[in-house]
Each structure stands twice: as C-alpha cells, then as structure tokens.
Design an enzyme around this catalytic site. Structure first.
Site, PDB file in Angstrom:
ATOM      1  N   HIS A  72       0.854  -1.189   0.000  1.00 21.80           N
ATOM      2  CA  HIS A  72       0.000   0.000   0.000  1.00 21.80           C
ATOM      3  C   HIS A  72       0.891   1.241   0.000  1.00 21.80           C
ATOM      4  O   HIS A  72       1.986   1.237   0.578  1.00 21.80           O
ATOM      5  CB  HIS A  72      -0.919  -0.012   1.230  1.00 21.80           C
ATOM      6  CG  HIS A  72      -1.978   1.046   1.203  1.00 21.80           C
ATOM      7  ND1 HIS A  72      -1.726   2.364   1.511  1.00 21.80           N
ATOM      8  CD2 HIS A  72      -3.299   0.977   0.875  1.00 21.80           C
ATOM      9  CE1 HIS A  72      -2.842   3.054   1.393  1.00 21.80           C
ATOM     10  NE2 HIS A  72      -3.803   2.236   1.003  1.00 21.80           N
ATOM     11  N   GLU A 144      -3.396   2.236  -7.364  1.00 24.13           N
ATOM     12  CA  GLU A 144      -3.808   3.355  -6.520  1.00 24.13           C
ATOM     13  C   GLU A 144      -2.913   4.554  -6.801  1.00 24.13           C
ATOM     14  O   GLU A 144      -1.801   4.634  -6.277  1.00 24.13           O
ATOM     15  CB  GLU A 144      -3.765   2.966  -5.038  1.00 24.13           C
ATOM     16  CG  GLU A 144      -2.512   2.213  -4.589  1.00 24.13           C
ATOM     17  CD  GLU A 144      -2.356   2.170  -3.088  1.00 24.13           C
ATOM     18  OE1 GLU A 144      -3.332   2.433  -2.359  1.00 24.13           O
ATOM     19  OE2 GLU A 144      -1.241   1.882  -2.635  1.00 24.13           O
ATOM     20  N   GLY A 150      -7.100   9.811  -0.378  1.00 22.53           N
ATOM     21  CA  GLY A 150      -7.400  10.657   0.765  1.00 22.53           C
ATOM     22  C   GLY A 150      -7.298  12.138   0.484  1.00 22.53           C
ATOM     23  O   GLY A 150      -7.309  12.957   1.396  1.00 22.53           O
ATOM     24  N   SER A 190      -9.960   7.429  -3.656  1.00 24.20           N
ATOM     25  CA  SER A 190     -11.133   8.285  -3.441  1.00 24.20           C
ATOM     26  C   SER A 190     -12.361   7.811  -4.218  1.00 24.20           C
ATOM     27  O   SER A 190     -13.076   8.610  -4.818  1.00 24.20           O
ATOM     28  CB  SER A 190     -10.801   9.748  -3.802  1.00 24.20           C
ATOM     29  OG  SER A 190      -9.793  10.255  -2.954  1.00 24.20           O
ATOM     30  N   GLY A 211     -10.940   2.952   0.556  1.00 24.24           N
ATOM     31  CA  GLY A 211     -10.334   3.455   1.775  1.00 24.24           C
ATOM     32  C   GLY A 211     -11.347   4.090   2.701  1.00 24.24           C
ATOM     33  O   GLY A 211     -12.161   3.416   3.332  1.00 24.24           O
ATOM     34  N   GLY A 212     -11.335   5.422   2.773  1.00 21.24           N
ATOM     35  CA  GLY A 212     -12.177   6.151   3.716  1.00 21.24           C
ATOM     36  C   GLY A 212     -13.659   5.862   3.586  1.00 21.24           C
ATOM     37  O   GLY A 212     -14.382   5.808   4.593  1.00 21.24           O
TER      38      GLY A 212
END
Length: 228
Positions: A72, A144, A150, A190, A211-212
């Site tokens: 990552h 990614e 992010g 994102s 992710g988030g």
C-alpha cells in the site's frame, strides 16, 4: 456484513481488511459467508523468527485470513518498503496459500511528468515478474494513484482505464495473454458512491480498493452495489 448479505444480490466478492487486532473478531462475524472474505493490511516478510511486534503469514493463515494487502502506498512512503521487500512479502503470502493484493501507483510529480507508466511498470516488474505463471494467477493487483488517495481527487474513469489496460498489457507480455486477461485489477483512490459506477464500468477495472468510504457502511454498500 448484514447489509452486504441482504442488499448485494450479485456475485461480487467483498474483502474486509481491518487492523490486525480486529481480525479474529471480524472472522467470527463473517462466519462461512460466501460473499465476504477476510484480509490483512500487511504482513512480515519472514517465515518465522524473533521479530517482536511483527505478524507473519503463518499467523494470518492460522486465523483463516484469505487475503493480504502488500505495498500500500502508505507502507511504501511512511515505512520505506522497497520493491525488493515487497517481492519477498508477495512470495511469503503465496507460499501460505493466501492471496496477495499487490498495490502499485505513482505520485503526483510522476503523473505530471508523464512518467506514471514507467513507475507502475517498475513496481510490478520488481515484485511480480519473478513469479511463475501459476503463481501470478493467484495475485490481485490494485492500482492506486497516490495523488488520489485521501485527497478528494480522483483519477477520471478514463485515466483509471488507461492505466489498468497498460498493466494488463504488461502482464500479458511477461506471462501470457490468457493470464493477463484473467488477473483482477482493482482501482483505489477516493472511490465514492457518486463515481463508483462510472469507474467500475470500464472494461479493465474489476473492482475497487476502498479506503475512507469503507468506514461509512451506507457508502461502502452502495459502492459494492455499483460494482455489480
């Protein structure tokens, strides 16, 4: 997990990758689900030994982890994990019969300099090109773009497709056309409910590394549904 079971009616595979301390709890909640699988966020590159604080692939296998994220962008940047180290981790994951989710991607300065393809090729070459055809077929790749993680910025669906197609071409050249076409390539950067369907509609985008948005159950389930 209940939302996935009740709302997702397709054959989409969902992999949950919590911090190490939550793996066994989550495994108990997943049970024998045929939709949801368990993954770890990292592992140590050594099979065994005195490495206090580290988690080996054998440990992960013992608690029935199925997948391990390798490389990552945060591991690469903050922990200075090299391509050579990541190659070792990929091999150890495969040796235990687990599936590595290998991450690759460029920083903003590389994208602006037009070097994104070279950066990504160097990453996958160093970590994956030493594998056999049988081994590479057990790998999941996640592209990614670091500049889109992010930050609220997202690669356009066309940018994601362009890079995924490039990765697939490189793998097809190194291994075989059949192998290159069979490998799942995920997009991470994102992804939100509002852009997921457009990104996932591209022919070489096989899913997402979320992710988030995965921290909000409603958003996460809506993204899963967009991939079906």
């Amino acid at each position: 997990i209940n939302m996935v079971a009740t709302e997702v009616n397709s054959d989409v595979k969902v992999i949950l990758n919590p911090p190490f301390i939550h793996l066994t709890t989550l495994k108990a909640l997943i049970g024998d689900s045929d939709k949801v699988y368990l993954g770890a966020q990292n592992c140590n590159e050594n099979e065994s030994g005195a490495f206090t604080g580290e988690v080996s692939t054998a440990m992960l296998k013992s608690i029935e982890v199925d997948y391990v994220i390798i490389g990552h962008s945060e591991r690469r940047e903050y922990f200075e994990e090299s391509d050579e180290l990541l190659a070792q981790k990929v091999k150890k994951v495969l040796d235990q019969g687990l599936t590595p989710i290998f991450c690759c991607g460029e920083k903003l300065e590389s994208r602006e300099a037009g070097e994104q393809e070279k950066i990504v090729k160097d990453q996958i070459k160093a970590a994956l090109f030493n594998l056999t055809d049988e081994e590479i077929r057990k790998v999941v790749i996640a592209y990614e773009p670091v500049w889109a993680i992010g930050t609220g910025k997202t690669a356009t669906a066309d940018q994601a497709q362009e890079m995924h197609a490039y990765i697939r071409k490189e793998l097809s050249t190194q291994f075989s056309e059949a192998t290159g076409q069979s490998l799942p390539i995920l997009y991470g950067g994102s992804v939100k409910p509002g852009n997921a369907q457009e990104i996932f509609s591209k022919p070489d985008v096989d899913g997402g590394l979320i992710g988030g948005a995965s921290l909000k159950s409603r958003d996460f389930v809506d993204i899963i549904k967009a991939s079906s």
